[in-house]
Write a protein that holds these residues in place. Structure first.
Motif, PDB file in Angstrom:
ATOM      1  N   ARG A  18      61.946  13.203  73.500  1.00  0.00           N
ATOM      2  CA  ARG A  18      61.732  12.841  71.882  1.00  0.00           C
ATOM      3  C   ARG A  18      60.197  12.615  71.497  1.00  0.00           C
ATOM      4  N   SER A  19      60.091  11.868  72.732  1.00  0.00           N
ATOM      5  CA  SER A  19      58.419  11.463  72.225  1.00  0.00           C
ATOM      6  C   SER A  19      57.537  11.914  71.518  1.00  0.00           C
ATOM      7  N   TRP A  20      57.553  13.434  72.267  1.00  0.00           N
ATOM      8  CA  TRP A  20      56.463  14.235  71.721  1.00  0.00           C
ATOM      9  C   TRP A  20      56.455  14.265  70.522  1.00  0.00           C
ATOM     10  N   TRP A  21      57.385  13.647  69.593  1.00  0.00           N
ATOM     11  CA  TRP A  21      57.088  14.508  68.122  1.00  0.00           C
ATOM     12  C   TRP A  21      57.602  13.508  67.617  1.00  0.00           C
ATOM     13  N   ASP A  22      56.250  13.429  66.121  1.00  0.00           N
ATOM     14  CA  ASP A  22      56.812  12.572  65.544  1.00  0.00           C
ATOM     15  C   ASP A  22      57.667  12.702  64.108  1.00  0.00           C
ATOM     16  N   LEU A  23      58.707  12.879  63.614  1.00  0.00           N
ATOM     17  CA  LEU A  23      59.869  13.399  62.779  1.00  0.00           C
ATOM     18  C   LEU A  23      59.079  12.369  61.540  1.00  0.00           C
ATOM     19  N   THR A  24      58.634  14.202  60.137  1.00  0.00           N
ATOM     20  CA  THR A  24      58.304  13.568  59.246  1.00  0.00           C
ATOM     21  C   THR A  24      58.724  14.247  57.849  1.00  0.00           C
ATOM     22  N   TYR A  25      59.624  15.090  58.124  1.00  0.00           N
ATOM     23  CA  TYR A  25      60.039  15.727  57.009  1.00  0.00           C
ATOM     24  C   TYR A  25      61.543  16.267  57.015  1.00  0.00           C
ATOM     25  N   TYR A  26      62.705  16.082  56.649  1.00  0.00           N
ATOM     26  CA  TYR A  26      63.963  16.306  56.906  1.00  0.00           C
ATOM     27  C   TYR A  26      64.826  17.454  55.624  1.00  0.00           C
ATOM     28  N   ASP A  27      65.071  18.663  55.301  1.00  0.00           N
ATOM     29  CA  ASP A  27      65.689  19.761  54.225  1.00  0.00           C
ATOM     30  C   ASP A  27      67.126  19.849  54.745  1.00  0.00           C
ATOM     31  N   LEU A  28      67.979  18.875  54.251  1.00  0.00           N
ATOM     32  CA  LEU A  28      68.839  19.216  54.759  1.00  0.00           C
ATOM     33  C   LEU A  28      70.297  19.750  53.797  1.00  0.00           C
ATOM     34  N   THR A  29      70.488  20.785  54.374  1.00  0.00           N
ATOM     35  CA  THR A  29      71.775  22.064  52.942  1.00  0.00           C
ATOM     36  C   THR A  29      73.135  21.849  53.822  1.00  0.00           C
ATOM     37  N   VAL A  30      74.189  21.332  53.301  1.00  0.00           N
ATOM     38  CA  VAL A  30      75.937  21.691  53.535  1.00  0.00           C
ATOM     39  C   VAL A  30      76.097  22.042  52.984  1.00  0.00           C
ATOM     40  N   GLN A  31      77.024  23.609  52.921  1.00  0.00           N
ATOM     41  CA  GLN A  31      78.181  23.244  52.372  1.00  0.00           C
ATOM     42  C   GLN A  31      79.847  22.945  52.416  1.00  0.00           C
ATOM     43  N   VAL A  32      80.427  22.168  52.124  1.00  0.00           N
ATOM     44  CA  VAL A  32      81.384  21.386  52.524  1.00  0.00           C
ATOM     45  C   VAL A  32      82.872  22.172  51.355  1.00  0.00           C
ATOM     46  N   PHE A  33      83.731  22.566  52.615  1.00  0.00           N
ATOM     47  CA  PHE A  33      84.782  23.072  52.402  1.00  0.00           C
ATOM     48  C   PHE A  33      86.316  22.335  52.367  1.00  0.00           C
ATOM     49  N   PRO A  34      86.430  21.346  51.422  1.00  0.00           N
ATOM     50  CA  PRO A  34      87.681  19.887  51.207  1.00  0.00           C
ATOM     51  C   PRO A  34      89.094  21.536  51.843  1.00  0.00           C
ATOM     52  N   ASP A  35      89.355  22.278  51.416  1.00  0.00           N
ATOM     53  CA  ASP A  35      90.780  22.757  51.986  1.00  0.00           C
ATOM     54  C   ASP A  35      90.833  23.120  53.186  1.00  0.00           C
ATOM     55  N   LYS A  36      89.518  23.187  53.956  1.00  0.00           N
ATOM     56  CA  LYS A  36      89.694  23.477  55.404  1.00  0.00           C
ATOM     57  C   LYS A  36      89.343  22.439  56.448  1.00  0.00           C
ATOM     58  N   LYS A  37      88.413  21.642  55.942  1.00  0.00           N
ATOM     59  CA  LYS A  37      87.820  20.219  55.980  1.00  0.00           C
ATOM     60  C   LYS A  37      86.940  20.933  57.246  1.00  0.00           C
ATOM     61  N   PHE A  38      85.303  21.946  56.671  1.00  0.00           N
ATOM     62  CA  PHE A  38      84.748  22.390  56.977  1.00  0.00           C
ATOM     63  C   PHE A  38      83.735  22.165  56.591  1.00  0.00           C
ATOM     64  N   ILE A  39      82.455  21.686  57.152  1.00  0.00           N
ATOM     65  CA  ILE A  39      81.179  22.172  56.930  1.00  0.00           C
ATOM     66  C   ILE A  39      80.772  23.779  57.403  1.00  0.00           C
ATOM     67  N   LYS A  40      79.684  23.556  56.246  1.00  0.00           N
ATOM     68  CA  LYS A  40      78.665  24.205  57.275  1.00  0.00           C
ATOM     69  C   LYS A  40      76.940  24.489  56.797  1.00  0.00           C
ATOM     70  N   GLY A  41      75.574  24.847  57.243  1.00  0.00           N
ATOM     71  CA  GLY A  41      75.157  23.384  56.652  1.00  0.00           C
ATOM     72  C   GLY A  41      73.246  24.015  57.341  1.00  0.00           C
ATOM     73  N   LYS A  42      72.363  23.721  57.156  1.00  0.00           N
ATOM     74  CA  LYS A  42      71.346  24.189  58.521  1.00  0.00           C
ATOM     75  C   LYS A  42      70.506  22.216  57.565  1.00  0.00           C
ATOM     76  N   ASN A  43      69.801  22.649  58.918  1.00  0.00           N
ATOM     77  CA  ASN A  43      69.011  21.428  58.692  1.00  0.00           C
ATOM     78  C   ASN A  43      67.473  21.775  59.352  1.00  0.00           C
ATOM     79  N   THR A  44      66.458  22.066  58.008  1.00  0.00           N
ATOM     80  CA  THR A  44      65.334  22.050  58.886  1.00  0.00           C
ATOM     81  C   THR A  44      64.672  20.838  58.998  1.00  0.00           C
TER      82      THR A  44
END
Length: 552
Positions: A49-75
């Motif tokens: 963790r210590s060697w990199w400084d976090l600058t930006y997240y781009d979080l994309t997530v799809q929510v499927f209520p019927d299945k109680k399921f999620i799927k996504g990507k975080n840049t």
């Protein structure tokens, strides 16, 4: 946060609102120093963790209520601080990382419990900014008792529509999305893109940039957070929402105050949420400008009690004053405001603006915010009302384990961080004996540590410096022990003998006593002292959180 964590179950058994559960506190006590490697991987600043400084997240997530399921990507975008080629990302089971990509190349991921070590193929040159895409999916942990035992809340509203929300203080944001799940490194800014069924709406942090309709009867809500944000402050809230708003003329100009509530609760919300601009006025007075003007302020109705998600404060207090209709202080003053609006929004200053680096220092979030409840009362009803309220909350204090937890182990201290911490701060205000100086100290904290992560020592040092008082022993007494100072005294032949007991070595806190109704400031120490008085009884100023013992 209401947090959430007072694992002492203090809230329902003792009607305390922001706590950790008994189960978690028992776990803390049973562990002692026997923490696991998973505790260390989560709670420490590992080499990965210590060697990199976090600058930006781009979080994309799809929510499927019927299945109680999620799927996504975080840049994940980061700046290289030291040469290293393994990067730690956290994601809790049963969610799984399906792949990690950098510069179109799939990377090796080695998982150890909830910690996932991504092996980078390319040289990471110091000073450069790089990014990688982390894909994930699964059925996230279901919240058992949100927000204290968090995760995903999958509920229905009274019309049968899905009503979904996340809460993860203490538990960690990695319960629903992959990230660098440690408090010390806040992302500078963040995009949050949530795809939901077309008939529902998502309300997340920051500003709504775009609503994107898709051909498969889904809609993506694109939000953007301009300010640094801690991981647990990120949320998604999905429901059949309606929206209303107002403008607040604050210390930094015009502030957008937006409200998202279930359709059937619109009229109730328009009445109850009048506490929101009242809160803003009081807290800007005491703490300084609202820290997130660029992102606005919103209250969002959720299917649990509430949480301090940054610029997206969640609300579930059933549109009533008090804490679910109860006064936690037992004085009547707690019914003068909606507890969740005041407490959770107070965290915008203490938790979201000033954030602890290590969860062991969670008192910085909870003590100041519990104390903000009586400052709200002070602003509108006066100092006497505020004092009565905070003193009334003492009945909920357990003095079971210290307020400060174990460092580097993702370990919170006692749930007493709420009202023991608030009473410590009230005691310090009394010691300073200058309300304007005290107000400037609170405002100064939010200026000095604006959008920063901090340690207990930094907060202590600032208050000591600005107050001009050596409060070292006071902080040690209330934060690092379970002992409450006892003022022990006896009256004999016109002589008052007194001293402190049950205190840390060198404790010498001044104390105001009343002799025949006249106040007198004394400074007890551990050794006995004597003064002459012409009475056979004294009383102690209740504004000090101490106990007394009359030896006569």
């Amino acid at each position: 946060m209401l947090r959430k964590s007072i694992l002492a179950f203090l809230f329902f058994s003792l009607t305390i609102a922001c706590t950790v559960s008994k189960k978690k506190q028992a776990l803390f006590q049973d562990k002692g120093n026997n923490f696991t490697r998973q505790d260390s991987l989560r709670g420490s600043i590992t080499p990965e963790r210590s060697w990199w400084d976090l600058t930006y997240y781009d979080l994309t997530v799809q929510v499927f209520p019927d299945k109680k399921f999620i799927k996504g990507k975080n840049t994940v975008q980061y700046r290289v601080l030291k040469s290293h080629n393994i990067l730690q990302i956290d994601l809790q089971a049963p969610l799984k990382i399906t792949k990690a990509i950098q510069n179109k190349k799939e990377l090796k991921v080695v998982s150890e419990g909830n910690a996932h070590f991504i092996h980078l193929n390319e040289n990471q040159e110091i000073g450069t900014v790089s990014s990688l895409d982390i894909y994930y999916e699964g059925k996230p942990q279901v919240a058992k008792r949100a927000p204290w035992d968090g995760g995903f809340s999958w509920k229905k509203d009274t019309n049968g529509n899905d009503f979904i929300a996340t809460s993860c203080q203490g538990l960690g944001a990695s319960v629903w999305w992959p990230n660098k799940d440690h408090m010390y490194d806040e992302v500078d800014s963040m995009a949050i893109n949530v795809r939901v069924p077309k008939h529902l709406m998502d309300a997340s942090n920051g500003r709504l940039r775009k609503i994107e309709q898709h051909n498969d009867n889904t809609t993506t809500y694109h939000w953007f957070v301009n300010n640094p944000i801690n991981n647990y402050g990120v949320n998604l809230n999905i429901g059949d929402y309606v929206y209303f708003s107002e403008k607040y003329n604050g210390e930094d100009g015009e502030l957008d105050m937006d409200y998202y509530v279930l359709r059937d609760n619109l009229e109730k919300a328009k009445k109850q949420f009048k506490d929101a601009p009242k809160m803003m006025k009081a807290f800007e007075h005491w703490f300084g400008k609202y820290p997130f003007y660029e992102d606005g302020f919103k209250l969002v109705e959720v299917p649990y009690l509430g949480m301090e998600h940054q610029s997206s404060v969640t609300y579930g207090n059933k549109y009533q004053n008090g804490y679910l209709g109860k006064d936690l202080s037992g004085t009547g003053w707690g019914m003068k405001f909606d507890f969740i609006i005041i407490h959770e929004a107070g965290h915008e200053w203490f938790a979201n603006n000033i954030t602890n680096k290590d969860i062991a220092d969670m008192w910085i979030h909870e003590s100041f915010t519990a104390y903000s409840e009586n400052l709200f009362l002070d602003y509108y009803y006066g100092k006497k009302a505020a004092s009565e309220y905070v003193i009334g909350t003492r009945k909920s204090i357990q003095n079971d384990i210290p307020i400060i937890g174990e460092y580097d182990m993702n370990s919170e201290g006692s749930g007493d961080m709420y009202y023991k911490g608030a009473n410590m701060l009230h005691t310090i205000r009394t010691l300073i004996n200058d309300d304007e100086k005290w107000r400037q100290i609170l405002r100064g904290l939010n200026s000095e540590f604006y959008h920063k992560t901090v340690t207990t020592e930094q907060i202590e040092s600032y208050i000591i410096q600005e107050s001009g008082l050596d409060l070292t022993k006071v902080f040690n007494q209330y934060l690092r022990t379970v002992k409450i100072p006892v003022f022990e005294y006896k009256l004999e032949n016109g002589n008052l003998s007194y001293h402190w007991t049950n205190v840390v070595k060198g404790f010498s806190m001044p104390l105001n006593i009343f002799i025949d109704g006249e106040s007198k400031l004394i400074t007890p120490i551990e050794d006995w002292q004597n003064i002459k008085i012409n009475t056979d009884s004294i009383t102690i100023d209740e504004n000090y959180y101490v106990l007394e013992k009359n030896l006569n």
